[in-house]
Design a protein around this motif. Structure first.
Motif, PDB file in Angstrom:
ATOM      1  N   LYS A  56     -77.829  18.376  35.327  1.00 15.80           N
ATOM      2  CA  LYS A  56     -77.637  19.825  35.191  1.00 15.80           C
ATOM      3  C   LYS A  56     -77.151  20.460  36.485  1.00 15.80           C
ATOM      4  N   TYR A  57     -77.660  20.049  37.603  1.00 14.41           N
ATOM      5  CA  TYR A  57     -77.278  20.647  38.885  1.00 14.41           C
ATOM      6  C   TYR A  57     -76.548  19.628  39.757  1.00 14.41           C
ATOM      7  N   GLN A  58     -75.589  18.938  39.155  1.00 10.20           N
ATOM      8  CA  GLN A  58     -74.783  17.945  39.867  1.00 10.20           C
ATOM      9  C   GLN A  58     -73.315  18.147  39.523  1.00 10.20           C
ATOM     10  N   TYR A  59     -72.447  17.580  40.348  1.00  4.79           N
ATOM     11  CA  TYR A  59     -71.011  17.639  40.089  1.00  4.79           C
ATOM     12  C   TYR A  59     -70.338  16.419  40.717  1.00  4.79           C
ATOM     13  N   PRO A  60     -69.145  16.045  40.205  1.00  2.43           N
ATOM     14  CA  PRO A  60     -68.422  14.922  40.811  1.00  2.43           C
ATOM     15  C   PRO A  60     -67.665  15.385  42.061  1.00  2.43           C
ATOM     16  N   GLN A  61     -67.681  14.558  43.083  1.00  2.30           N
ATOM     17  CA  GLN A  61     -66.990  14.875  44.338  1.00  2.30           C
ATOM     18  C   GLN A  61     -66.220  13.637  44.783  1.00  2.30           C
ATOM     19  N   GLN A  62     -64.992  13.851  45.243  1.00  2.00           N
ATOM     20  CA  GLN A  62     -64.211  12.711  45.721  1.00  2.00           C
ATOM     21  C   GLN A  62     -64.899  12.113  46.942  1.00  2.00           C
ATOM     22  N   ASN A  63     -64.919  10.778  46.985  1.00  2.00           N
ATOM     23  CA  ASN A  63     -65.579  10.069  48.084  1.00  2.00           C
ATOM     24  C   ASN A  63     -64.733   8.865  48.462  1.00  2.00           C
ATOM     25  N   GLY A  64     -63.650   9.118  49.177  1.00  2.00           N
ATOM     26  CA  GLY A  64     -62.806   8.029  49.646  1.00  2.00           C
ATOM     27  C   GLY A  64     -61.945   7.438  48.545  1.00  2.00           C
ATOM     28  N   GLY A  71     -55.625  -3.636  41.237  1.00  2.00           N
ATOM     29  CA  GLY A  71     -55.438  -3.820  42.670  1.00  2.00           C
ATOM     30  C   GLY A  71     -54.792  -2.631  43.353  1.00  2.00           C
ATOM     31  N   LYS A  72     -54.699  -1.508  42.676  1.00  7.67           N
ATOM     32  CA  LYS A  72     -54.112  -0.283  43.248  1.00  7.67           C
ATOM     33  C   LYS A  72     -55.231   0.574  43.821  1.00  7.67           C
ATOM     34  N   TRP A  73     -54.902   1.317  44.890  1.00  6.66           N
ATOM     35  CA  TRP A  73     -55.867   2.233  45.485  1.00  6.66           C
ATOM     36  C   TRP A  73     -55.931   3.498  44.635  1.00  6.66           C
ATOM     37  N   VAL A  74     -57.134   3.917  44.301  1.00  3.78           N
ATOM     38  CA  VAL A  74     -57.359   5.134  43.518  1.00  3.78           C
ATOM     39  C   VAL A  74     -58.469   5.944  44.177  1.00  3.78           C
ATOM     40  N   LYS A  75     -58.495   7.230  43.868  1.00  2.78           N
ATOM     41  CA  LYS A  75     -59.561   8.084  44.391  1.00  2.78           C
ATOM     42  C   LYS A  75     -60.901   7.605  43.845  1.00  2.78           C
ATOM     43  N   ALA A  76     -61.892   7.556  44.728  1.00  2.00           N
ATOM     44  CA  ALA A  76     -63.258   7.180  44.334  1.00  2.00           C
ATOM     45  C   ALA A  76     -64.080   8.458  44.191  1.00  2.00           C
ATOM     46  N   TRP A  77     -65.044   8.412  43.308  1.00  2.00           N
ATOM     47  CA  TRP A  77     -65.869   9.585  43.029  1.00  2.00           C
ATOM     48  C   TRP A  77     -67.339   9.236  43.130  1.00  2.00           C
TER      49      TRP A  77
END
Length: 166
Positions: A56-64, A71-77
Motif C-alpha cells: 500500500k505504501y510502496q512504489y517501484p524505483q529504478q535501481n541501476g 544478454g542486453k542491459w535493461v533498467k533494474a527496479w
C-alpha cells in the motif's frame, strides 16, 4: 532519455553526457553498434517497472541496470517504501497514518461536495409549491445524507451511490 552503460566502469551516462565527454568526435544522428563500440558503452533498454508485490505504501524505483535473458542491459527496479522512521521524528507508521488521513480527507471532501450538489439539485422536491415527495424521493435524499456512514466511506465506488428515482 536514452541511457548507456560504460563497459569499463559500469557508470550510467546519457547521450548528452557522452557527447560532452567526447567533444572531438563527430556523432551521427543515429547511434549504431559501431558508435557504441568506439565509446565503449552499451545501450540500456527500457524495462517495465514491477506491478506485483507492491504494498500500500510502496512504489517501484529504478535501481541501476541488469542483464535480461537476451544478454542486453535493461533498467533494474526495486520496490521501496514511501516512508521510513525518522530519527527524532515521526515513525514510519505515523507518517503512513498522516498520509492516509490526508488521502481520506480529500476523498471525503470531494464526495461531500458531490452529495451536497445532488441534494441541492433535488431540493425542489421538498418545496411547498411542488407535488408531494414520493417515498422513493425521500429515501433517495436520506440515502445521500447517510453516505458518510457507508462502509466504503470516503472511498466510494459508483455502485455505492444511491440511484436517483424517476
Amino acid at each position: 532519455m536514452a541511457l548507456y552503460r560504460d563497459r569499463d566502469t559500469g557508470d550510467l551516462k546519457s547521450q548528452s553526457t557522452l557527447r560532452k565527454e567526447n567533444k572531438n568526435i563527430s556523432f551521427p544522428s543515429v547511434w549504431d553498434d559501431s558508435v557504441l563500440d568506439v565509446l565503449k558503452v552499451d545501450e540500456v533498454l527500457e524495462s517495465d517497472p514491477p506491478t506485483d508485490g507492491i504494498g500500500k505504501y510502496q512504489y517501484p524505483q529504478q535501481n541501476g541496470v541488469t542483464k535480461n535473458s537476451d544478454g542486453k542491459w535493461v533498467k533494474a527496479w526495486e520496490i521501496v517504501d514511501m516512508f521510513a522512521d525518522i530519527e527524532g521524528g515521526q515513525t514510519k507508521s505515523e507518517q503512513e497514518a498522516a498520509y492516509q488521513k490526508s488521502v481520506d480527507d480529500g476523498a471525503a471532501s470531494i464526495n461531500r461536495e458531490k452529495r451536497d450538489t445532488i441534494l441541492k439539485d433535488t431540493d425542489w422536491w421538498a418545496m411547498i409549491d411542488s407535488p408531494t415527495m414520493t417515498s422513493e424521493q425521500t429515501a433517495y435524499r436520506q440515502a445521500l445524507r447517510d453516505l458518510p456512514s457507508h462502509s466504503n466511506w470516503p472511498h466510494l465506488e459508483d455502485s455505492d451511490w444511491p440511484t436517483k428515482p424517476e
